[in-house]
Design an enzyme around this catalytic site. Structure first.
Site, PDB file in Angstrom:
ATOM      1  N   LYS A 131     -15.295   0.734  13.744  1.00  0.00           N
ATOM      2  CA  LYS A 131     -14.010   0.036  13.977  1.00  0.00           C
ATOM      3  C   LYS A 131     -13.624   0.138  15.457  1.00  0.00           C
ATOM      4  O   LYS A 131     -13.122  -0.807  16.056  1.00  0.00           O
ATOM      5  CB  LYS A 131     -12.927   0.662  13.099  1.00  0.00           C
TER       6      LYS A 131
ATOM      7  N   PHE B 288      -5.210   2.936  14.813  1.00  0.00           N
ATOM      8  CA  PHE B 288      -5.528   3.849  13.717  1.00  0.00           C
ATOM      9  C   PHE B 288      -6.665   3.281  12.894  1.00  0.00           C
ATOM     10  O   PHE B 288      -6.927   2.062  12.940  1.00  0.00           O
ATOM     11  CB  PHE B 288      -4.296   4.058  12.816  1.00  0.00           C
TER      12      PHE B 288
ATOM     13  N   ASN C 134       0.850  -1.196   0.000  1.00  0.00           N
ATOM     14  CA  ASN C 134       0.000   0.000   0.000  1.00  0.00           C
ATOM     15  C   ASN C 134       0.884   1.245   0.000  1.00  0.00           C
ATOM     16  O   ASN C 134       2.107   1.147  -0.052  1.00  0.00           O
ATOM     17  CB  ASN C 134      -0.950  -0.028   1.199  1.00  0.00           C
TER      18      ASN C 134
ATOM     19  N   ASP D 236      -4.216  -6.603   4.963  1.00  0.00           N
ATOM     20  CA  ASP D 236      -5.225  -7.484   5.566  1.00  0.00           C
ATOM     21  C   ASP D 236      -5.135  -8.902   5.012  1.00  0.00           C
ATOM     22  O   ASP D 236      -5.611  -9.846   5.633  1.00  0.00           O
ATOM     23  CB  ASP D 236      -6.627  -6.909   5.315  1.00  0.00           C
TER      24      ASP D 236
ATOM     25  N   ALA E 253       0.951   1.420  11.627  1.00  0.00           N
ATOM     26  CA  ALA E 253       1.309   0.752  10.364  1.00  0.00           C
ATOM     27  C   ALA E 253       0.070   0.459   9.539  1.00  0.00           C
ATOM     28  O   ALA E 253      -1.011   0.232  10.073  1.00  0.00           O
ATOM     29  CB  ALA E 253       2.057  -0.541  10.660  1.00  0.00           C
TER      30      ALA E 253
ATOM     31  N   ASP F 251      -4.918 -10.125  12.751  1.00  0.00           N
ATOM     32  CA  ASP F 251      -5.128  -8.724  13.115  1.00  0.00           C
ATOM     33  C   ASP F 251      -4.215  -8.414  14.315  1.00  0.00           C
ATOM     34  O   ASP F 251      -4.509  -8.805  15.454  1.00  0.00           O
ATOM     35  CB  ASP F 251      -6.610  -8.526  13.467  1.00  0.00           C
ATOM     36  N   ILE F 252      -3.116  -7.724  14.047  1.00  0.00           N
ATOM     37  CA  ILE F 252      -2.103  -7.508  15.102  1.00  0.00           C
ATOM     38  C   ILE F 252      -2.680  -6.651  16.226  1.00  0.00           C
ATOM     39  O   ILE F 252      -2.531  -6.961  17.412  1.00  0.00           O
ATOM     40  CB  ILE F 252      -0.830  -6.854  14.513  1.00  0.00           C
TER      41      ILE F 252
ATOM     42  N   LYS G 149       9.146 -16.810 -10.748  1.00  0.00           N
ATOM     43  CA  LYS G 149       8.368 -15.691 -11.312  1.00  0.00           C
ATOM     44  C   LYS G 149       7.202 -16.238 -12.140  1.00  0.00           C
ATOM     45  O   LYS G 149       7.410 -17.105 -13.004  1.00  0.00           O
ATOM     46  CB  LYS G 149       9.297 -14.848 -12.184  1.00  0.00           C
TER      47      LYS G 149
HETATM   48  O1  PMT Z   1       2.641   6.203   6.616  1.00  0.00           O
HETATM   49  P1  PMT Z   1       2.001   7.496   6.124  1.00  0.00           P
HETATM   50  O2  PMT Z   1       2.224   7.708   4.657  1.00  0.00           O
HETATM   51  O3  PMT Z   1       2.401   8.678   6.970  1.00  0.00           O
HETATM   52  O4  PMT Z   1       0.413   7.327   6.282  1.00  0.00           O
HETATM   53  C1  PMT Z   1      -0.153   7.249   7.550  1.00  0.00           C
HETATM   54  C2  PMT Z   1      -1.245   6.163   7.620  1.00  0.00           C
HETATM   55  C3  PMT Z   1      -2.390   6.548   6.704  1.00  0.00           C
HETATM   56  C4  PMT Z   1      -0.686   4.801   7.205  1.00  0.00           C
HETATM   57  C5  PMT Z   1      -1.702   6.103   9.132  1.00  0.00           C
HETATM   58  O5  PMT Z   1      -2.160   7.364   9.533  1.00  0.00           O
HETATM   59  C6  PMT Z   1      -2.790   5.070   9.323  1.00  0.00           C
HETATM   60  O6  PMT Z   1      -3.972   5.324   9.137  1.00  0.00           O
HETATM   61  N1  PMT Z   1      -2.398   3.817   9.695  1.00  0.00           N
HETATM   62  C7  PMT Z   1      -3.297   2.669   9.814  1.00  0.00           C
HETATM   63  C8  PMT Z   1      -3.588   2.136   8.453  1.00  0.00           C
HETATM   64  C9  PMT Z   1      -4.492   0.897   8.494  1.00  0.00           C
HETATM   65  O7  PMT Z   1      -4.053  -0.179   8.238  1.00  0.00           O
HETATM   66  O8  PMT Z   1      -5.699   1.149   8.926  1.00  0.00           O
HETATM   67  P2  PMT Z   1      -6.883   0.030   9.060  1.00  0.00           P
HETATM   68  O9  PMT Z   1      -8.111   0.815   9.261  1.00  0.00           O
HETATM   69  O10 PMT Z   1      -6.825  -0.916   7.906  1.00  0.00           O
HETATM   70  O11 PMT Z   1      -6.465  -0.771  10.350  1.00  0.00           O
HETATM   71  C10 PMT Z   1      -6.936  -0.428  11.647  1.00  0.00           C
HETATM   72  C11 PMT Z   1      -5.883  -0.670  12.679  1.00  0.00           C
HETATM   73  O12 PMT Z   1      -5.597  -2.065  12.752  1.00  0.00           O
HETATM   74  C12 PMT Z   1      -4.566   0.025  12.438  1.00  0.00           C
HETATM   75  O13 PMT Z   1      -4.051   0.472  13.670  1.00  0.00           O
HETATM   76  C13 PMT Z   1      -3.681  -1.065  11.855  1.00  0.00           C
HETATM   77  O14 PMT Z   1      -2.298  -0.862  12.174  1.00  0.00           O
HETATM   78  C14 PMT Z   1      -4.230  -2.299  12.557  1.00  0.00           C
HETATM   79  N2  PMT Z   1      -4.118  -3.541  11.780  1.00  0.00           N
HETATM   80  C15 PMT Z   1      -4.748  -3.690  10.594  1.00  0.00           C
HETATM   81  C16 PMT Z   1      -4.691  -4.905   9.934  1.00  0.00           C
HETATM   82  C17 PMT Z   1      -3.972  -5.965  10.503  1.00  0.00           C
HETATM   83  N3  PMT Z   1      -3.888  -7.117   9.900  1.00  0.00           N
HETATM   84  N4  PMT Z   1      -3.373  -5.796  11.689  1.00  0.00           N
HETATM   85  C18 PMT Z   1      -3.445  -4.610  12.332  1.00  0.00           C
HETATM   86  O15 PMT Z   1      -2.873  -4.460  13.414  1.00  0.00           O
END
Ligand code: PMT
Length: 410
Positions: free
Chosen positions: A351, A337, A223, A292, A288, A319-320, A302
């Site tokens: 969420k 986030f 991403n 997903d 981060a 989901d960490i 390849k």
């Molecule tokens: O890195 P930049 O360019 O500065 O951009 C910042 C950002 C947009 C990446 C940052 O501000 C941000 O939004 N990070 C979270 C991105 C994300 O994965 O969001 P989500 O809505 O998909 O996930 C929700 C939360 O679950 C997040 O805290 C994510 O880290 C966590 N997660 C998601 C999927 C997963 N498999 N494990 C997780 O822990």
């Protein structure tokens, strides 16, 4: 840290970069909370009028190592030589911060080599306080292997870099090498002095950047995360004196000095890295952009291109954040986030119900104002301590990071 003095002492070095004129603005922003003495190199003093620096700082600008010194007469008892009491040398010894802004390629080279052939480079060898540099130069100079190597040496020694930023340069070119905004530099200095030691003894884990999921040995799913938001949060925690573990996916930016950096690629690697330190962490900041899904079966060679389409089967990643929340101890705090393309408040709120962090920081990742990659962002923060989400208006990610950490302490 300021040894009973009211204001911390900043020794500002101004060197030969076109951005030298911005030092006046910087001084005006530093002055309300610090005592400033300015040292200009010969090149620096050709690019900004010393009078302007003097007017802004309210004191004489030092330019020469030997001004006021006299040759030593044979037989003079040691210690009584005029150089031994040159006030700026004394000042360098008691400064709380040496800030070189703008920092030219030349001063970076001098610092890396430990040269002492002018006043500023000599003072830097005397100084026992932290040294920060805000480089400003042409993109080709900044990307020159010699400059890169010098910057690497300095970072390794703990010199903190503020910028450079990317954008339009004074020479007309576009790229890395732009002087960080004076407001931004001043904010970092202020945060350092105000927050110093506030979080001493706390251990913070920050996840940042994207994860990268392989399809075959040459292709990946990923991403647009640059790591900037997560790194800004790590820096803000370091400013507060916390111990920071930064678990980061691949980025093009340099992690903050002082963080323990754990570089990972895939979501599973990030998950393992988080697990490893979880038990000892006081605060988790999960910025981060974790993939997903991963490819169910990664091809060993390849995948050949054909005229037919290609279908990939994907498996959900763990989901960490969900695991951190599930296993959290009573006194561990968690910031999550939410990145949404539509209906930010509604989707993020849902969420948050599924992932009840202490703070959930929501941002938009669709369209022109996407949170990805830029230096600025706008955030909607859900807090367990507040009845309504708080809008943090568009600002530098470093400033938003400070605001988020303030909310943690509420
Ligand atoms: O890195 P930049 O360019 O500065 O951009 C910042 C950002 C947009 C990446 C940052 O501000 C941000 O939004 N990070 C979270 C991105 C994300 O994965 O969001 P989500 O809505 O998909 O996930 C929700 C939360 O679950 C997040 O805290 C994510 O880290 C966590 N997660 C998601 C999927 C997963 N498999 N494990 C997780 O822990």
């Amino acid at each position: 840290m300021t040894q009973g003095r009211k204001k911390p002492r900043v020794l500002l070095g101004v060197t030969g970069s076109v951005a030298a004129y911005k030092a006046v603005d910087l001084i005006q922003r530093l002055k309300p909370f610090s005592e400033i003495k300015v040292v200009a190199t010969e090149a620096g003093s050709k690019l900004v009028p010393l009078k302007a620096l003097e007017k802004a700082s309210g004191s004489k600008v030092w330019t020469s190592l030997f001004k006021g010194a006299t040759p030593i007469a044979p037989g003079t008892p040691s210690g009584s030589h005029p150089l031994a009491v040159v006030p700026h040398i004394e000042y360098a010894k008691s400064a709380d911060l040496v800030l070189i802004a703008p920092a030219s390629a030349d001063i970076l080279a001098k610092l890396a080599l430990g040269l002492a052939n002018d006043l500023l480079s000599t003072l830097c060898l005397y100084a026992t306080c932290p040294i920060w540099v805000a480089p400003a130069m042409n993109v080709k100079m900044w990307n020159h292997p010699a400059v890169k190597q010098n910057a690497g040496v300095l970072r390794y020694r703990g010199v903190r870099f503020l910028g450079p930023e990317s954008g339009h340069l004074a020479c007309g070119e576009v790229g890395d090498g732009r002087f960080a905004e004076p407001a931004e530099i001043a904010l970092q200095v202020q945060s350092y002095f105000e927050n110093f030691d506030r979080w001493a003894g706390r251990k913070i884990l920050v996840t940042a950047g994207p994860t990268v999921e392989p399809i075959d040995p040459v292709r990946v799913i990923s991403n647009h995360s640059s790591g900037k938001m997560g790194y800004a949060l790590a820096q803000a925690a370091l400013n507060r004196g916390a111990e920071v573990v930064l678990v980061t996916g691949p980025t093009r930016i340099i992690p903050p000095v002082g963080a323990e950096v754990v570089a990972v690629k895939t979501a599973e690697e990030m998950r393992q890295a988080v697990k490893k330190v979880s038990a000892h962490v006081d605060l988790f900041i999960m910025a981060a952009a974790v993939a997903d899904y991963r490819v169910t079966s990664v091809a060993k060679s390849k995948i050949k291109k054909t005229d037919k389409g290609l279908t990939l089967q994907l498996t959900p990643n763990a989901d960490i954040l969900g695991e951190v929340l599930k296993n959290r101890k009573k006194d561990q705090k968690v910031i999550g986030f939410a990145a949404e393309t539509d209906h930010l408040e509604k989707n993020a709120s849902e969420k948050w119900k599924r992932k009840p962090c202490d703070l959930l920081v929501a941002n938009s990742v669709g369209g022109q104002n996407s949170a990805f990659n830029g230096d600025r962002n706008e955030l909607l923060v859900f807090s367990q301590k507040r009845s309504k989400p708080v809008l943090l208006k568009k600002d530098y990610k470093s400033r938003l990071a400070e605001q988020i950490l303030e909310m943690i302490d509420e």
